[in-house]
Motif scaffolding. Structure first.
Motif, PDB file in Angstrom:
ATOM      1  N   ASP A  73      14.627  43.758  25.077  1.00  0.00           N
ATOM      2  CA  ASP A  73      13.963  44.298  26.262  1.00  0.00           C
ATOM      3  C   ASP A  73      12.498  43.878  26.277  1.00  0.00           C
ATOM      4  O   ASP A  73      12.056  43.094  25.423  1.00  0.00           O
ATOM      5  CB  ASP A  73      14.132  45.818  26.339  1.00  0.00           C
ATOM      6  CG  ASP A  73      13.475  46.560  25.187  1.00  0.00           C
ATOM      7  OD1 ASP A  73      12.652  45.959  24.443  1.00  0.00           O
ATOM      8  OD2 ASP A  73      13.767  47.753  25.006  1.00  0.00           O
ATOM      9  N   ASN A  74      11.729  44.380  27.220  1.00  0.00           N
ATOM     10  CA  ASN A  74      10.326  43.982  27.372  1.00  0.00           C
ATOM     11  C   ASN A  74       9.452  44.367  26.184  1.00  0.00           C
ATOM     12  O   ASN A  74       8.395  43.786  25.980  1.00  0.00           O
ATOM     13  CB  ASN A  74       9.744  44.583  28.655  1.00  0.00           C
ATOM     14  CG  ASN A  74      10.347  43.962  29.892  1.00  0.00           C
ATOM     15  OD1 ASN A  74      10.894  42.867  29.842  1.00  0.00           O
ATOM     16  ND2 ASN A  74      10.270  44.667  31.003  1.00  0.00           N
ATOM     17  N   GLU A  75       9.880  45.342  25.399  1.00  0.00           N
ATOM     18  CA  GLU A  75       9.120  45.757  24.219  1.00  0.00           C
ATOM     19  C   GLU A  75       9.588  45.046  22.951  1.00  0.00           C
ATOM     20  O   GLU A  75       9.080  45.314  21.871  1.00  0.00           O
ATOM     21  CB  GLU A  75       9.223  47.284  24.022  1.00  0.00           C
ATOM     22  CG  GLU A  75       8.402  48.100  25.015  1.00  0.00           C
ATOM     23  CD  GLU A  75       9.091  48.209  26.378  1.00  0.00           C
ATOM     24  OE1 GLU A  75      10.319  48.405  26.410  1.00  0.00           O
ATOM     25  OE2 GLU A  75       8.391  48.091  27.397  1.00  0.00           O
ATOM     26  N   GLY A  76      10.591  44.172  23.063  1.00  0.00           N
ATOM     27  CA  GLY A  76      11.083  43.437  21.905  1.00  0.00           C
ATOM     28  C   GLY A  76      12.205  44.140  21.157  1.00  0.00           C
ATOM     29  O   GLY A  76      12.630  43.680  20.108  1.00  0.00           O
ATOM     30  N   ASN A  77      12.702  45.262  21.695  1.00  0.00           N
ATOM     31  CA  ASN A  77      13.802  45.975  21.054  1.00  0.00           C
ATOM     32  C   ASN A  77      15.132  45.339  21.452  1.00  0.00           C
ATOM     33  O   ASN A  77      15.323  44.949  22.598  1.00  0.00           O
ATOM     34  CB  ASN A  77      13.813  47.453  21.472  1.00  0.00           C
ATOM     35  CG  ASN A  77      12.505  48.135  21.125  1.00  0.00           C
ATOM     36  OD1 ASN A  77      11.993  47.982  20.029  1.00  0.00           O
ATOM     37  ND2 ASN A  77      11.959  48.876  22.073  1.00  0.00           N
ATOM     38  N   TYR A 136      24.407  41.256  31.313  1.00  0.00           N
ATOM     39  CA  TYR A 136      24.487  41.226  29.864  1.00  0.00           C
ATOM     40  C   TYR A 136      25.946  41.349  29.462  1.00  0.00           C
ATOM     41  O   TYR A 136      26.726  42.025  30.124  1.00  0.00           O
ATOM     42  CB  TYR A 136      23.674  42.369  29.256  1.00  0.00           C
ATOM     43  CG  TYR A 136      22.193  42.204  29.471  1.00  0.00           C
ATOM     44  CD1 TYR A 136      21.421  41.483  28.573  1.00  0.00           C
ATOM     45  CD2 TYR A 136      21.570  42.738  30.596  1.00  0.00           C
ATOM     46  CE1 TYR A 136      20.063  41.308  28.778  1.00  0.00           C
ATOM     47  CE2 TYR A 136      20.215  42.570  30.804  1.00  0.00           C
ATOM     48  CZ  TYR A 136      19.463  41.857  29.895  1.00  0.00           C
ATOM     49  OH  TYR A 136      18.127  41.681  30.104  1.00  0.00           O
TER      50      TYR A 136
END
Length: 140
Positions: free
Chosen positions: A80-84, A128
């Protein structure tokens, strides 16, 4: 007579050459000589990628094991946008990949338009897919 040292092995294929170029750079940074094939054809007409099997990333057979180890260390799953890492809503697996799909009338129209007029499709839907349970989902 061919020796193992001058034969090539395909270690990965990619739908677009930009993906292959990124991995190529990573492998070259590790001292591995990398060759791409079919990248210029796909750059000219991206719609033929599936038909010709994508961009092939090749290394010398003697470097294949080291190259495969490096590829395995690179995260290939969606974040996701936070890298998770994005988890599957069905089985909670982190093995989720982003893909393009043509399943509605709007994306089908633009795909046909692109084929007829040699233009890139202007609308594709991204979803996805879980590699474990094969479910397709949106993040919304």
């Amino acid at each position: 007579m061919y020796s193992m040292s001058n034969t090539f092995k395909i270690i990965a294929t990619y739908q677009y050459s930009t993906e292959a170029q990124i991995v190529k750079g990573r492998l070259e940074a590790e001292g591995i000589q990398v060759f791409l094939s079919d990248n210029l054809t796909i750059d000219t007409d991206p719609l033929v990628s599936n038909a010709i099997g994508g961009v092939k990333l090749k290394v010398l057979a003697t470097d294949a094991l080291k190259a495969q180890h490096i590829l395995n260390s690179i995260k290939k799953y969606a974040v996701d946008n936070e890298g998770n890492i994005i988890s599957c809503p069905n089985c909670k697996s982190g093995n989720v990949a982003l893909f393009s799909t043509i399943k509605d009338a709007k994306s089908l129209f633009w795909f046909i338009f692109g084929v007829l007029f040699t233009a890139l499709p202007m609308y594709t839907r991204h979803k996805y897919r879980c590699e474990k349970c094969k479910i397709e989902f949106d993040l919304r």
